[in-house]
Design an enzyme around this catalytic site. Structure first.
Site, PDB file in Angstrom:
ATOM      1  N   ILE A   1      55.648   4.176  45.808  1.00 51.99           N
ATOM      2  CA  ILE A   1      56.566   3.022  45.909  1.00 51.99           C
ATOM      3  C   ILE A   1      56.841   2.657  47.375  1.00 51.99           C
ATOM      4  O   ILE A   1      56.745   1.500  47.761  1.00 51.99           O
ATOM      5  CB  ILE A   1      57.904   3.301  45.183  1.00 51.99           C
ATOM      6  CG1 ILE A   1      57.653   3.778  43.738  1.00 51.99           C
ATOM      7  CG2 ILE A   1      58.809   2.065  45.208  1.00 51.99           C
ATOM      8  CD1 ILE A   1      57.051   2.764  42.798  1.00 51.99           C
TER       9      ILE A   1
ATOM     10  N   ARG B   1      76.722   7.418  51.108  1.00 52.24           N
ATOM     11  CA  ARG B   1      76.352   6.086  50.620  1.00 52.24           C
ATOM     12  C   ARG B   1      76.097   6.101  49.124  1.00 52.24           C
ATOM     13  O   ARG B   1      76.264   5.082  48.462  1.00 52.24           O
ATOM     14  CB  ARG B   1      75.052   5.623  51.282  1.00 52.24           C
ATOM     15  CG  ARG B   1      75.074   5.635  52.765  1.00 52.24           C
ATOM     16  CD  ARG B   1      73.770   5.101  53.263  1.00 52.24           C
ATOM     17  NE  ARG B   1      73.734   3.699  52.923  1.00 52.24           N
ATOM     18  CZ  ARG B   1      73.379   2.732  53.738  1.00 52.24           C
ATOM     19  NH1 ARG B   1      73.012   3.027  54.953  1.00 52.24           N
ATOM     20  NH2 ARG B   1      73.388   1.496  53.352  1.00 52.24           N
TER      21      ARG B   1
ATOM     22  N   ARG C   1      60.373  -2.627  53.876  1.00 53.92           N
ATOM     23  CA  ARG C   1      61.102  -3.102  52.704  1.00 53.92           C
ATOM     24  C   ARG C   1      61.290  -4.615  52.815  1.00 53.92           C
ATOM     25  O   ARG C   1      62.392  -5.107  53.074  1.00 53.92           O
ATOM     26  CB  ARG C   1      62.437  -2.367  52.573  1.00 53.92           C
ATOM     27  CG  ARG C   1      62.206  -0.874  52.374  1.00 53.92           C
ATOM     28  CD  ARG C   1      63.446  -0.151  52.023  1.00 53.92           C
ATOM     29  NE  ARG C   1      63.931  -0.493  50.700  1.00 53.92           N
ATOM     30  CZ  ARG C   1      65.101  -0.076  50.233  1.00 53.92           C
ATOM     31  NH1 ARG C   1      65.872   0.666  50.969  1.00 53.92           N
ATOM     32  NH2 ARG C   1      65.480  -0.411  49.023  1.00 53.92           N
TER      33      ARG C   1
ATOM     34  N   LYS D   1      75.253   3.701  41.578  1.00 53.47           N
ATOM     35  CA  LYS D   1      75.244   2.868  42.793  1.00 53.47           C
ATOM     36  C   LYS D   1      74.313   1.669  42.642  1.00 53.47           C
ATOM     37  O   LYS D   1      74.684   0.537  42.953  1.00 53.47           O
ATOM     38  CB  LYS D   1      74.773   3.730  43.977  1.00 53.47           C
ATOM     39  CG  LYS D   1      74.397   2.918  45.209  1.00 53.47           C
ATOM     40  CD  LYS D   1      73.857   3.783  46.316  1.00 53.47           C
ATOM     41  CE  LYS D   1      72.403   4.137  46.233  1.00 53.47           C
ATOM     42  NZ  LYS D   1      71.456   3.174  46.785  1.00 53.47           N
ATOM     43  N   ASN D   2      73.102   1.922  42.161  1.00 57.90           N
ATOM     44  CA  ASN D   2      72.123   0.835  42.133  1.00 57.90           C
ATOM     45  C   ASN D   2      72.368  -0.181  41.017  1.00 57.90           C
ATOM     46  O   ASN D   2      71.715  -1.212  40.968  1.00 57.90           O
ATOM     47  CB  ASN D   2      70.702   1.402  42.054  1.00 57.90           C
ATOM     48  CG  ASN D   2      70.306   2.060  43.366  1.00 57.90           C
ATOM     49  OD1 ASN D   2      70.955   1.846  44.386  1.00 57.90           O
ATOM     50  ND2 ASN D   2      69.258   2.872  43.343  1.00 57.90           N
TER      51      ASN D   2
ATOM     52  N   CYS E   1      64.324   0.649  57.555  1.00 64.54           N
ATOM     53  CA  CYS E   1      62.963   1.109  57.832  1.00 64.54           C
ATOM     54  C   CYS E   1      62.765   2.567  57.455  1.00 64.54           C
ATOM     55  O   CYS E   1      61.660   3.060  57.528  1.00 64.54           O
ATOM     56  CB  CYS E   1      62.646   0.946  59.310  1.00 64.54           C
ATOM     57  SG  CYS E   1      62.372  -0.763  59.724  1.00 64.54           S
TER      58      CYS E   1
ATOM     59  N   ASP F   1      63.337   7.743  43.834  1.00 64.92           N
ATOM     60  CA  ASP F   1      64.635   8.233  44.317  1.00 64.92           C
ATOM     61  C   ASP F   1      64.879   9.704  43.975  1.00 64.92           C
ATOM     62  O   ASP F   1      65.873  10.286  44.399  1.00 64.92           O
ATOM     63  CB  ASP F   1      65.782   7.385  43.732  1.00 64.92           C
ATOM     64  CG  ASP F   1      65.732   5.956  44.232  1.00 64.92           C
ATOM     65  OD1 ASP F   1      65.004   5.694  45.197  1.00 64.92           O
ATOM     66  OD2 ASP F   1      66.413   5.093  43.639  1.00 64.92           O
TER      67      ASP F   1
HETATM   68  C1  EPZ Z   1      65.738  -0.423  44.574  1.00 62.35           C
HETATM   69  O1  EPZ Z   1      65.362  -0.884  45.860  1.00 62.35           O
HETATM   70  C2  EPZ Z   1      66.760   0.667  44.772  1.00 62.35           C
HETATM   71  N1  EPZ Z   1      67.921   0.095  45.443  1.00 62.35           N
HETATM   72  C3  EPZ Z   1      66.139   1.815  45.550  1.00 62.35           C
HETATM   73  O2  EPZ Z   1      67.104   2.852  45.603  1.00 62.35           O
HETATM   74  C4  EPZ Z   1      64.898   2.324  44.812  1.00 62.35           C
HETATM   75  O3  EPZ Z   1      64.266   3.297  45.597  1.00 62.35           O
HETATM   76  C5  EPZ Z   1      63.943   1.175  44.550  1.00 62.35           C
HETATM   77  O4  EPZ Z   1      64.620   0.100  43.855  1.00 62.35           O
HETATM   78  C6  EPZ Z   1      62.738   1.576  43.706  1.00 62.35           C
HETATM   79  O5  EPZ Z   1      63.153   2.111  42.494  1.00 62.35           O
HETATM   80  C7  EPZ Z   1      68.810  -0.601  44.735  1.00 62.35           C
HETATM   81  O6  EPZ Z   1      68.686  -0.799  43.552  1.00 62.35           O
HETATM   82  C8  EPZ Z   1      70.015  -1.117  45.455  1.00 62.35           C
HETATM   83  P1  EPZ Z   1      61.893  -2.621  45.117  1.00 62.35           P
HETATM   84  P2  EPZ Z   1      64.542  -2.226  46.024  1.00 62.35           P
HETATM   85  O7  EPZ Z   1      62.127  -4.041  45.483  1.00 62.35           O
HETATM   86  O8  EPZ Z   1      65.029  -3.215  45.045  1.00 62.35           O
HETATM   87  C9  EPZ Z   1      58.098  -3.756  47.745  1.00 62.35           C
HETATM   88  C10 EPZ Z   1      68.125   4.796  46.569  1.00 62.35           C
HETATM   89  O9  EPZ Z   1      67.793   5.859  47.109  1.00 62.35           O
HETATM   90  N2  EPZ Z   1      58.703  -5.092  47.870  1.00 62.35           N
HETATM   91  O10 EPZ Z   1      61.622  -2.304  43.691  1.00 62.35           O
HETATM   92  O11 EPZ Z   1      64.568  -2.591  47.447  1.00 62.35           O
HETATM   93  C11 EPZ Z   1      58.877  -2.711  48.535  1.00 62.35           C
HETATM   94  O12 EPZ Z   1      58.494  -2.710  49.884  1.00 62.35           O
HETATM   95  C12 EPZ Z   1      67.393   3.505  46.855  1.00 62.35           C
HETATM   96  O13 EPZ Z   1      69.107   4.696  45.814  1.00 62.35           O
HETATM   97  C13 EPZ Z   1      57.986  -6.101  48.468  1.00 62.35           C
HETATM   98  O14 EPZ Z   1      56.848  -5.932  48.913  1.00 62.35           O
HETATM   99  O15 EPZ Z   1      63.099  -1.735  45.637  1.00 62.35           O
HETATM  100  C14 EPZ Z   1      58.521  -1.440  47.809  1.00 62.35           C
HETATM  101  O16 EPZ Z   1      57.318  -0.949  48.286  1.00 62.35           O
HETATM  102  C15 EPZ Z   1      66.478   3.501  47.960  1.00 62.35           C
HETATM  103  N3  EPZ Z   1      58.563  -7.352  48.577  1.00 62.35           N
HETATM  104  C16 EPZ Z   1      58.362  -1.903  46.368  1.00 62.35           C
HETATM  105  O17 EPZ Z   1      58.216  -3.318  46.419  1.00 62.35           O
HETATM  106  C17 EPZ Z   1      59.827  -7.595  48.114  1.00 62.35           C
HETATM  107  O18 EPZ Z   1      60.287  -8.735  48.244  1.00 62.35           O
HETATM  108  C18 EPZ Z   1      59.509  -1.597  45.449  1.00 62.35           C
HETATM  109  O19 EPZ Z   1      60.734  -2.070  46.009  1.00 62.35           O
HETATM  110  C19 EPZ Z   1      60.520  -6.561  47.499  1.00 62.35           C
HETATM  111  C20 EPZ Z   1      59.952  -5.300  47.395  1.00 62.35           C
END
Ligand code: EPZ
Length: 456
Positions: free
Chosen positions: A351, A421, A146, A44-45, A141, A329
């Site tokens: 995370i 999903r 996020r 998916k990701n 949320c 995850d």
């Molecule tokens: C990806 O989300 C995945 N989703 C998530 O999968 C996964 O949990 C996550 O990466 C971490 O591995 C997809 O790939 C579609 P991040 P993403 O940006 O890209 C902070 C699942 O269950 N952050 O690496 O949104 C954020 O708040 C899902 O399949 C900022 O502060 O994750 C978090 O604390 C859920 N500012 C951390 O970084 C930003 O602009 C990591 O988020 C972006 C992120």
């Protein structure tokens, strides 16, 4: 944040061009040992950003191994809303034909955007391809804050100007030039958005402190198959040499490493033995190491893993980290497993700031879990017992299904549209391994309150 929309009970499946999650629940009779072989679907990701990236091509793309999930359906609807043709093809429908030649809009449908967080992935591709994009803030949320500030910061430095009107993010570019970007944190989504945007920028973009997840390597593979010049994915420095145009290609999506991990835990939590096919062992090494620590026997082969549970797991401590650390995850699934360990375990979630929603639900099944901020202390109990529980998001749902498989008696998992999903045919795959699990449809109240969690 209000994350709910109201739909009538008649609004099932595709409704007026919108994908409405089906309201249903799983009934699981626990206590069965899972045995046999299972094949993992496409990730998916990986597929979500790749689908978004395909709008940049000048000719059609064909993607293989595309999982049939609510999230991929919603992403397909978003692309169609932009004028792109998207069709499921192939003998088993697991391929996607995407023809972006008819792309004629740059405004992402607001309701769909709220349903699938990864619609933010359209920002980089649309800015690169047509120079403008309009999206709304994505929902999401349920596992904590996020933000998308790092996506925006990166795209701004490539030359986009962002404004906000009535909750809509409107971005346009005049120059679109390669730049040196240092990410404050290695965000997966921001790394991907910047890579996609930079693919069509003038000159070289260097992304430092980039995320190293395998899905980023897959995105690089796809973009390069379209004619992009990117290297370094999988390390923390990615170099994108911009090109003037990208063309259609054929590409096979990588296996879903979180689905692999979920079946690995299914074997251990039921003291079973499962051959997991179409899995890449190198993608799940952190999970393999933890499961070995708790006593599982694991054999790796080229594209698969054999996982055998050996009775009640030993306790262990888990800390989630960016790849190659233990994946956030897989944290909820690990919590389900450790809730029946022979001792006390500690999970630290680094995370996301609110990803312990499953703890309370596991508590209904007899688990002894205390959470304090980002730490969960799990005092193992010999057995869980069946109960009525609620999947509040994708991975917490997976955690409850796993708990239900091992528990005594019957577990009802509500809210399984969240599982749809991200897991393709989950109940069919588990049933083929000997689980007693069935989906019960259509018993929700007339005005069902759908949670739109934006959990992808
Ligand atoms: C990806 O989300 C995945 N989703 C998530 O999968 C996964 O949990 C996550 O990466 C971490 O591995 C997809 O790939 C579609 P991040 P993403 O940006 O890209 C902070 C699942 O269950 N952050 O690496 O949104 C954020 O708040 C899902 O399949 C900022 O502060 O994750 C978090 O604390 C859920 N500012 C951390 O970084 C930003 O602009 C990591 O988020 C972006 C992120």
């Amino acid at each position: 944040m209000d994350k709910t929309v109201h739909v009538t009970a008649t609004a099932r499946g595709l409704f007026a061009g919108r994908v409405v999650p089906q309201m249903s629940k799983f009934i699981i009779e626990g206590g069965r040992t899972l045995r046999g072989e299972v094949s993992v679907s496409g990730a998916k990701n990986a597929v979500l950003p790749i689908m978004a990236a395909s709008v940049m091509a000048d000719s059609p793309c064909v993607l293989h191994n595309v999982p049939d999930l609510t999230d991929t359906k919603i992403m397909a609807e978003i692309l169609k809303g932009l004028g792109v043709r998207v069709d499921r093809i192939g003998p088993d429908g697991s391929s996607l034909y995407i023809d972006p030649r008819t792309l004629n809009r740059h405004v992402v449908d607001e309701l769909l955007m709220r349903q699938v967080r990864s619609s933010v992935f359209l920002m980089g591709p649309l800015l690169g391809k047509v120079g403008k994009v309009q999206v709304s803030y994505p929902g999401g949320c349920d596992i904590g804050q996020r933000p998308i500030d790092l996506h925006i910061k990166g795209l701004k430095s490539l030359g986009a100007t962002f404004t906000e009107e009535h909750g809509q993010i409107i971005a346009e570019r005049d120059r679109w030039e390669g730049v040196d970007i240092h990410l404050d944190i290695p965000s997966v989504g921001a790394t991907e958005n910047i890579m996609m945007g930079a693919a069509l920028a003038k000159g070289v973009t260097v992304i430092r402190n980039a995320a190293k997840e395998p899905e980023i390597v897959d995105l690089q593979g796809f973009l390069n198959s379209m004619g992009a010049r990117i290297r370094g994915a999988g390390t923390d420095v990615i170099r994108v040499e911009g090109v003037t145009n990208l063309y259609g290609c054929e590409y096979t999506i990588m296996p879903d490493r979180i689905e692999v991990g979920t079946f690995m835990v299914a074997a251990v939590i039921t003291s079973g033995a499962i051959w997991i096919e179409n899995a890449l062992p190198e993608h799940v090494q952190a999970v393999t190491a933890k499961l070995r620590e708790v006593g599982a026997e694991i054999t790796e082969k080229d594209r698969g893993l054999y996982v055998k549970g050996t009775g009640r797991p030993k306790p262990t401590d888990v800390k989630t980290l960016p790849y190659p650390g233990f994946p956030t995850d897989m944290q909820p699934q690990m919590m389900a497993l450790l809730s029946i360990a022979e001792g006390t375990s500690v999970i630290t979630e680094t995370i996301f700031d609110s990803r312990f929603k499953q703890a309370e639900e596991l508590g209904r099944m007899g688990a002894k879990i205390r959470t304090e901020g980002r730490t969960a202390i799990i005092k193992g109990v010999p057995r869980l017992s069946g109960a009525m529980v609620e999947a509040t998001d994708l991975r917490s749902g997976a955690s409850l299904v796993l708990a239900g498989l091992s528990a005594d008696g019957v577990t009802t998992v509500n809210g399984i549209h969240n599982l749809d999903r991200g897991y393709e045919r989950l109940e069919a795959k588990l049933a083929s391994l000997g689980a007693s699990i069935k989906r019960v449809l259509g018993d929700e109240p007339v005005h069902a309150r759908l949670r739109v969690t934006g959990m992808n």
